[in-house]
Design a protein around this motif. Structure first.
Motif, PDB file in Angstrom:
ATOM      1  N   GLY A 121      73.294  38.072  48.512  1.00 34.33           N
ATOM      2  CA  GLY A 121      72.571  37.831  49.751  1.00 34.33           C
ATOM      3  C   GLY A 121      73.512  37.965  50.945  1.00 34.33           C
ATOM      4  N   ASN A 122      73.037  37.545  52.079  1.00 34.25           N
ATOM      5  CA  ASN A 122      73.846  37.580  53.295  1.00 34.25           C
ATOM      6  C   ASN A 122      74.880  36.464  53.284  1.00 34.25           C
ATOM      7  OD1 ASN A 122      71.273  36.010  53.601  1.00 34.25           O
ATOM      8  ND2 ASN A 122      72.342  35.271  55.428  1.00 34.25           N
ATOM      9  N   ARG A 123      75.956  36.679  54.008  1.00 29.55           N
ATOM     10  CA  ARG A 123      76.961  35.633  54.191  1.00 29.55           C
ATOM     11  C   ARG A 123      76.448  34.712  55.277  1.00 29.55           C
ATOM     12  NH1 ARG A 123      82.150  35.036  57.107  1.00 29.55           N
ATOM     13  NH2 ARG A 123      83.475  33.764  55.777  1.00 29.55           N
ATOM     14  N   ALA A 124      76.583  33.408  55.067  1.00 28.24           N
ATOM     15  CA  ALA A 124      76.077  32.426  56.030  1.00 28.24           C
ATOM     16  C   ALA A 124      77.134  31.367  56.306  1.00 28.24           C
ATOM     17  CB  ALA A 124      74.807  31.772  55.492  1.00 28.24           C
ATOM     18  N   ARG A 125      77.038  30.758  57.463  1.00 27.91           N
ATOM     19  CA  ARG A 125      77.921  29.644  57.823  1.00 27.91           C
ATOM     20  C   ARG A 125      77.391  28.360  57.226  1.00 27.91           C
ATOM     21  NH1 ARG A 125      79.244  30.725  64.198  1.00 27.91           N
ATOM     22  NH2 ARG A 125      80.336  32.688  63.870  1.00 27.91           N
ATOM     23  N   SER A 126      78.236  27.335  57.238  1.00 27.28           N
ATOM     24  CA  SER A 126      77.834  26.015  56.746  1.00 27.28           C
ATOM     25  C   SER A 126      76.536  25.570  57.418  1.00 27.28           C
ATOM     26  CB  SER A 126      78.939  25.000  57.046  1.00 27.28           C
ATOM     27  OG  SER A 126      78.539  23.710  56.638  1.00 27.28           O
ATOM     28  N   GLY A 127      75.573  25.136  56.612  1.00 23.54           N
ATOM     29  CA  GLY A 127      74.287  24.710  57.126  1.00 23.54           C
ATOM     30  C   GLY A 127      73.267  25.828  57.224  1.00 23.54           C
ATOM     31  N   GLY A 128      73.717  27.060  57.016  1.00 24.50           N
ATOM     32  CA  GLY A 128      72.818  28.208  57.080  1.00 24.50           C
ATOM     33  C   GLY A 128      72.186  28.504  55.727  1.00 24.50           C
ATOM     34  N   THR A 129      71.373  29.531  55.707  1.00 23.79           N
ATOM     35  CA  THR A 129      70.667  29.932  54.492  1.00 23.79           C
ATOM     36  C   THR A 129      70.997  31.380  54.164  1.00 23.79           C
ATOM     37  OG1 THR A 129      68.864  28.392  54.946  1.00 23.79           O
ATOM     38  CG2 THR A 129      68.387  30.190  53.429  1.00 23.79           C
ATOM     39  N   SER A 130      71.268  31.641  52.902  1.00 24.04           N
ATOM     40  CA  SER A 130      71.495  32.989  52.400  1.00 24.04           C
ATOM     41  C   SER A 130      70.338  33.350  51.483  1.00 24.04           C
ATOM     42  CB  SER A 130      72.827  33.057  51.636  1.00 24.04           C
ATOM     43  OG  SER A 130      73.036  34.358  51.123  1.00 24.04           O
ATOM     44  N   THR A 131      69.796  34.546  51.653  1.00 23.30           N
ATOM     45  CA  THR A 131      68.673  35.004  50.843  1.00 23.30           C
ATOM     46  C   THR A 131      69.032  36.319  50.176  1.00 23.30           C
ATOM     47  OG1 THR A 131      67.127  33.973  52.400  1.00 23.30           O
ATOM     48  CG2 THR A 131      66.214  35.589  50.865  1.00 23.30           C
ATOM     49  N   ALA A 132      68.745  36.410  48.886  1.00 22.37           N
ATOM     50  CA  ALA A 132      68.992  37.633  48.118  1.00 22.37           C
ATOM     51  C   ALA A 132      67.678  38.063  47.470  1.00 22.37           C
ATOM     52  CB  ALA A 132      70.051  37.392  47.045  1.00 22.37           C
ATOM     53  N   TRP A 133      67.448  39.372  47.399  1.00 20.61           N
ATOM     54  CA  TRP A 133      66.186  39.909  46.882  1.00 20.61           C
ATOM     55  C   TRP A 133      66.411  40.782  45.662  1.00 20.61           C
ATOM     56  CZ3 TRP A 133      61.845  37.961  48.727  1.00 20.61           C
ATOM     57  CH2 TRP A 133      61.871  37.372  50.000  1.00 20.61           C
ATOM     58  N   CYS A 134      65.503  40.666  44.712  1.00 20.66           N
ATOM     59  CA  CYS A 134      65.500  41.540  43.536  1.00 20.66           C
ATOM     60  C   CYS A 134      64.798  42.851  43.884  1.00 20.66           C
ATOM     61  CB  CYS A 134      64.743  40.878  42.378  1.00 20.66           C
ATOM     62  SG  CYS A 134      65.493  39.349  41.793  1.00 20.66           S
ATOM     63  N   ASP A 135      64.972  43.858  43.030  1.00 19.58           N
ATOM     64  CA  ASP A 135      64.250  45.112  43.173  1.00 19.58           C
ATOM     65  C   ASP A 135      62.768  44.876  42.886  1.00 19.58           C
ATOM     66  OD1 ASP A 135      66.659  46.408  43.678  1.00 19.58           O
ATOM     67  OD2 ASP A 135      66.945  46.952  41.574  1.00 19.58           O
ATOM     68  N   VAL A 136      61.942  45.840  43.239  1.00 18.78           N
ATOM     69  CA  VAL A 136      60.512  45.769  42.949  1.00 18.78           C
ATOM     70  C   VAL A 136      60.320  45.666  41.432  1.00 18.78           C
ATOM     71  CG1 VAL A 136      58.324  47.022  43.129  1.00 18.78           C
ATOM     72  CG2 VAL A 136      59.944  47.063  45.023  1.00 18.78           C
ATOM     73  N   ASN A 137      59.365  44.885  40.999  1.00 19.45           N
ATOM     74  CA  ASN A 137      59.026  44.658  39.580  1.00 19.45           C
ATOM     75  C   ASN A 137      60.073  43.858  38.819  1.00 19.45           C
ATOM     76  OD1 ASN A 137      56.589  46.067  39.815  1.00 19.45           O
ATOM     77  ND2 ASN A 137      57.626  48.009  39.457  1.00 19.45           N
ATOM     78  N   ALA A 138      60.936  43.141  39.502  1.00 19.89           N
ATOM     79  CA  ALA A 138      61.917  42.275  38.843  1.00 19.89           C
ATOM     80  C   ALA A 138      61.658  40.833  39.274  1.00 19.89           C
ATOM     81  CB  ALA A 138      63.337  42.689  39.192  1.00 19.89           C
ATOM     82  N   GLU A 139      61.955  39.900  38.391  1.00 22.91           N
ATOM     83  CA  GLU A 139      61.766  38.474  38.652  1.00 22.91           C
ATOM     84  C   GLU A 139      63.109  37.808  38.931  1.00 22.91           C
ATOM     85  OE1 GLU A 139      59.015  36.425  38.637  1.00 22.91           O
ATOM     86  OE2 GLU A 139      57.710  38.172  38.447  1.00 22.91           O
ATOM     87  N   ALA A 140      63.124  36.853  39.835  1.00 20.05           N
ATOM     88  CA  ALA A 140      64.309  36.036  40.085  1.00 20.05           C
ATOM     89  C   ALA A 140      64.349  34.945  39.018  1.00 20.05           C
ATOM     90  CB  ALA A 140      64.240  35.412  41.468  1.00 20.05           C
ATOM     91  N   VAL A 141      65.425  34.920  38.216  1.00 21.54           N
ATOM     92  CA  VAL A 141      65.508  33.943  37.127  1.00 21.54           C
ATOM     93  C   VAL A 141      66.580  32.883  37.350  1.00 21.54           C
ATOM     94  CG1 VAL A 141      64.546  35.490  35.392  1.00 21.54           C
ATOM     95  CG2 VAL A 141      67.011  35.464  35.768  1.00 21.54           C
ATOM     96  N   ASP A 142      67.515  33.127  38.253  1.00 22.16           N
ATOM     97  CA  ASP A 142      68.556  32.150  38.560  1.00 22.16           C
ATOM     98  C   ASP A 142      69.154  32.521  39.903  1.00 22.16           C
ATOM     99  OD1 ASP A 142      70.153  29.942  38.192  1.00 22.16           O
ATOM    100  OD2 ASP A 142      71.524  30.892  36.774  1.00 22.16           O
ATOM    101  N   ALA A 143      69.798  31.579  40.537  1.00 18.45           N
ATOM    102  CA  ALA A 143      70.421  31.839  41.831  1.00 18.45           C
ATOM    103  C   ALA A 143      71.486  30.799  42.097  1.00 18.45           C
ATOM    104  CB  ALA A 143      69.369  31.826  42.940  1.00 18.45           C
ATOM    105  N   GLY A 144      72.312  31.066  43.082  1.00 20.89           N
ATOM    106  CA  GLY A 144      73.362  30.134  43.454  1.00 20.89           C
ATOM    107  C   GLY A 144      74.139  30.679  44.630  1.00 20.89           C
ATOM    108  N   ALA A 145      75.328  30.138  44.831  1.00 21.28           N
ATOM    109  CA  ALA A 145      76.169  30.558  45.959  1.00 21.28           C
ATOM    110  C   ALA A 145      77.631  30.372  45.586  1.00 21.28           C
ATOM    111  CB  ALA A 145      75.853  29.728  47.185  1.00 21.28           C
ATOM    112  N   PHE A 146      78.475  31.113  46.273  1.00 19.30           N
ATOM    113  CA  PHE A 146      79.907  30.958  46.124  1.00 19.30           C
ATOM    114  C   PHE A 146      80.534  30.920  47.515  1.00 19.30           C
ATOM    115  CE2 PHE A 146      78.871  35.404  45.719  1.00 19.30           C
ATOM    116  CZ  PHE A 146      79.728  35.997  46.613  1.00 19.30           C
ATOM    117  N   PRO A 147      81.628  30.205  47.664  1.00 16.51           N
ATOM    118  CA  PRO A 147      82.261  30.090  48.990  1.00 16.51           C
ATOM    119  C   PRO A 147      82.858  31.409  49.431  1.00 16.51           C
ATOM    120  CG  PRO A 147      83.558  28.952  47.319  1.00 16.51           C
ATOM    121  CD  PRO A 147      82.330  29.448  46.650  1.00 16.51           C
ATOM    122  N   GLY A 148      82.939  31.545  50.746  1.00 16.38           N
ATOM    123  CA  GLY A 148      83.614  32.725  51.276  1.00 16.38           C
ATOM    124  C   GLY A 148      82.799  33.613  52.035  1.00 16.38           C
TER     125      GLY A 148
END
Length: 108
Positions: A81-108
């Motif tokens: 997803g996008n890089r965000a600052r503390s307190g912000g939101t990062s959103t990542a999208w799957c390709d068409v016809n794919a399901e989101a099964v897990d998500a998370g974040a890493f620092p940096g």
């Protein structure tokens, strides 16, 4: 979904992210700040075009979110997803016809 596929997908996302962070060494004070990353639970997202994804909000340092996606043919992969600052939101999208099964974040 098989657990090995999930582990491989998350590992691939983190390997991609880690590779980008190897190029610059952070000062000791900045690296201790990234250890304090605290995130809310990820939220499933559905876009207007029917695409699936996930968003996450974190605190303590800047971060990048990721989503693990699963296609009907069994293919599992990760998207950043996008890089965000503390307190912000990062959103990542799957390709068409794919399901989101897990998500998370890493620092940096």
């Amino acid at each position: 979904m098989r657990i090995q596929s999930r582990i491989a997908a998350v590992g691939a996302v983190l390997a991609l992210a880690g590779g980008g962070m190897l190029g610059a060494a952070a000062p000791a004070s900045a690296s201790s700040a990234t250890a304090d990353l605290s995130c809310d639970a990820w939220r499933y997202q559905r876009g207007a075009s029917g695409r699936h994804g996930a968003s996450i909000t974190c605190y303590g340092s800047s971060f990048t979110g990721y989503v693990v996606c699963h296609k009907p043919d069994g293919y599992t992969y990760g998207k950043l997803g996008n890089r965000a600052r503390s307190g912000g939101t990062s959103t990542a999208w799957c390709d068409v016809n794919a399901e989101a099964v897990d998500a998370g974040a890493f620092p940096g």
